[in-house]
Design a protein around this motif. Structure first.
Motif, PDB file in Angstrom:
ATOM      1  N   LYS A  48      46.998  43.109  42.975  1.00 38.38           N
ATOM      2  CA  LYS A  48      46.579  41.829  43.919  1.00 38.38           C
ATOM      3  C   LYS A  48      47.694  41.163  44.446  1.00 38.38           C
ATOM      4  O   LYS A  48      47.883  40.782  45.842  1.00 38.38           O
ATOM      5  CB  LYS A  48      45.435  41.211  43.591  1.00 38.38           C
ATOM      6  CG  LYS A  48      44.937  40.262  44.448  1.00 38.38           C
ATOM      7  CD  LYS A  48      44.335  40.938  45.614  1.00 38.38           C
ATOM      8  CE  LYS A  48      42.908  41.537  45.210  1.00 38.38           C
ATOM      9  NZ  LYS A  48      42.221  41.997  46.470  1.00 38.38           N
ATOM     10  N   GLY A  49      48.544  40.845  43.621  1.00 34.59           N
ATOM     11  CA  GLY A  49      49.739  39.857  43.970  1.00 34.59           C
ATOM     12  C   GLY A  49      50.697  40.591  44.695  1.00 34.59           C
ATOM     13  O   GLY A  49      51.372  40.124  45.549  1.00 34.59           O
ATOM     14  N   VAL A  50      51.048  41.921  44.369  1.00 35.41           N
ATOM     15  CA  VAL A  50      51.958  42.532  45.003  1.00 35.41           C
ATOM     16  C   VAL A  50      51.290  42.929  46.759  1.00 35.41           C
ATOM     17  O   VAL A  50      52.288  42.813  47.877  1.00 35.41           O
ATOM     18  CB  VAL A  50      52.169  43.758  44.318  1.00 35.41           C
ATOM     19  CG1 VAL A  50      53.200  45.009  45.299  1.00 35.41           C
ATOM     20  CG2 VAL A  50      52.774  43.857  43.238  1.00 35.41           C
ATOM     21  N   SER A  51      50.264  43.095  46.676  1.00 34.87           N
ATOM     22  CA  SER A  51      49.608  43.341  48.145  1.00 34.87           C
ATOM     23  C   SER A  51      49.888  42.188  48.830  1.00 34.87           C
ATOM     24  O   SER A  51      49.617  42.054  50.138  1.00 34.87           O
ATOM     25  CB  SER A  51      48.148  43.833  47.857  1.00 34.87           C
ATOM     26  OG  SER A  51      47.361  42.812  47.580  1.00 34.87           O
ATOM     27  N   ARG A  52      49.831  40.910  48.321  1.00 40.45           N
ATOM     28  CA  ARG A  52      50.086  39.535  48.884  1.00 40.45           C
ATOM     29  C   ARG A  52      51.264  39.242  49.231  1.00 40.45           C
ATOM     30  O   ARG A  52      51.686  37.909  49.673  1.00 40.45           O
ATOM     31  CB  ARG A  52      48.921  38.492  48.074  1.00 40.45           C
ATOM     32  CG  ARG A  52      47.710  38.754  48.369  1.00 40.45           C
ATOM     33  CD  ARG A  52      46.972  38.706  49.708  1.00 40.45           C
ATOM     34  NE  ARG A  52      45.502  38.712  49.619  1.00 40.45           N
ATOM     35  CZ  ARG A  52      44.749  39.908  49.619  1.00 40.45           C
ATOM     36  NH1 ARG A  52      45.365  41.108  49.523  1.00 40.45           N
ATOM     37  NH2 ARG A  52      43.291  40.012  49.423  1.00 40.45           N
TER      38      ARG A  52
END
Length: 231
Positions: free
Chosen positions: A106-110
């Motif tokens: 989730k962090g990488v996608s943001r």
């Protein structure tokens, strides 16, 4: 004198009879017999014990699986992000199982958004993962409360029946003693199930807290990676 001897012999005979009866009762008592004598309220206690074993085993395996994590995962994520290969980092996080990997994904996608938004999205994902780990734990805490209550209820019901029989059948010390100890079996079983449920609940909570600590550490490390200059 002969009357005194006669009384002494009768007393000795009575003591031996009571002793022999006690020995016979001790030899004939078994665990199955006691459980059977507990009465109809042993049925819900038996159901509670089955639920306890099932929930504990299911949650223990799920939490143990969630705690398994590749020790090189974060270093590989760091390598991909600092190298500017965001798609590879996202693919790595997606292909890795576990709550930490899903939170990092989730962090990488943001990446590209403000850091506070990335942190909030990861925090929300982390809360959902913790909720999944805590699934059905409330059942154990409920069992810890209601199992002793079922046990006490069985004992009270047994005492009511016992005094009812005394009123209609007369007083007998042997029947009273036997009725009391058999009806208290429900209390003992209820307390044992309640104690095991309480221990299981706290043990699983401790294991969940370990996973939460891993997630928090990974989140902090990921945010630190974002502050590092790209290669």
């Amino acid at each position: 004198m002969s009357l005194f001897l006669t009384l002494m012999l009768q007393a000795d005979t009575a003591v031996k009879a009571v002793t022999d009866a006690a020995k016979d009762s001790q030899e004939s008592i078994s665990l199955f017999y006691l459980l059977k004598e507990g009465g109809v309220l042993m049925i819900p206690l038996f159901i509670c014990s089955i639920i306890l074993v099932y929930v504990f085993a299911e949650r223990w395996m799920a939490i143990r699986k969630a705690s398994e994590m590749d020790p090189t995962f974060m270093s590989r994520i760091r390598e991909q992000i600092t190298g500017g290969n965001i798609p590879a980092a996202k693919s790595l996080a997606r292909s890795t199982s576990g709550p930490v990997a899903r939170m990092i994904e989730k962090g990488v996608s943001r990446i590209g958004r403000p850091v506070d938004q990335i942190e909030k999205s990861m925090e929300s994902t982390g809360k959902l993962e913790v909720y999944k780990l805590e699934k059905n734990l409330s059942i154990l805490s409920t069992l810890a409360g209601i199992a002793p209550m079922f046990g006490f209820l069985g004992t009270i019901a047994g005492m009511i029946i016992l005094f009812f029989n005394i009123q209609h059948q007369g007083f007998s010390l042997e029947h009273i003693a036997g009725g009391i100890y058999t009806k208290m079996v429900t209390s003992a079983v209820g307390l044992i199930i309640g104690l095991l449920s309480y221990v299981a609940y706290n043990y699983l909570n401790a294991q969940i807290n370990k996973n939460v600590n891993k997630m928090e550490a990974a989140s902090v490390e990921f945010l630190d990676i974002l502050q590092e200059p790209a290669k």
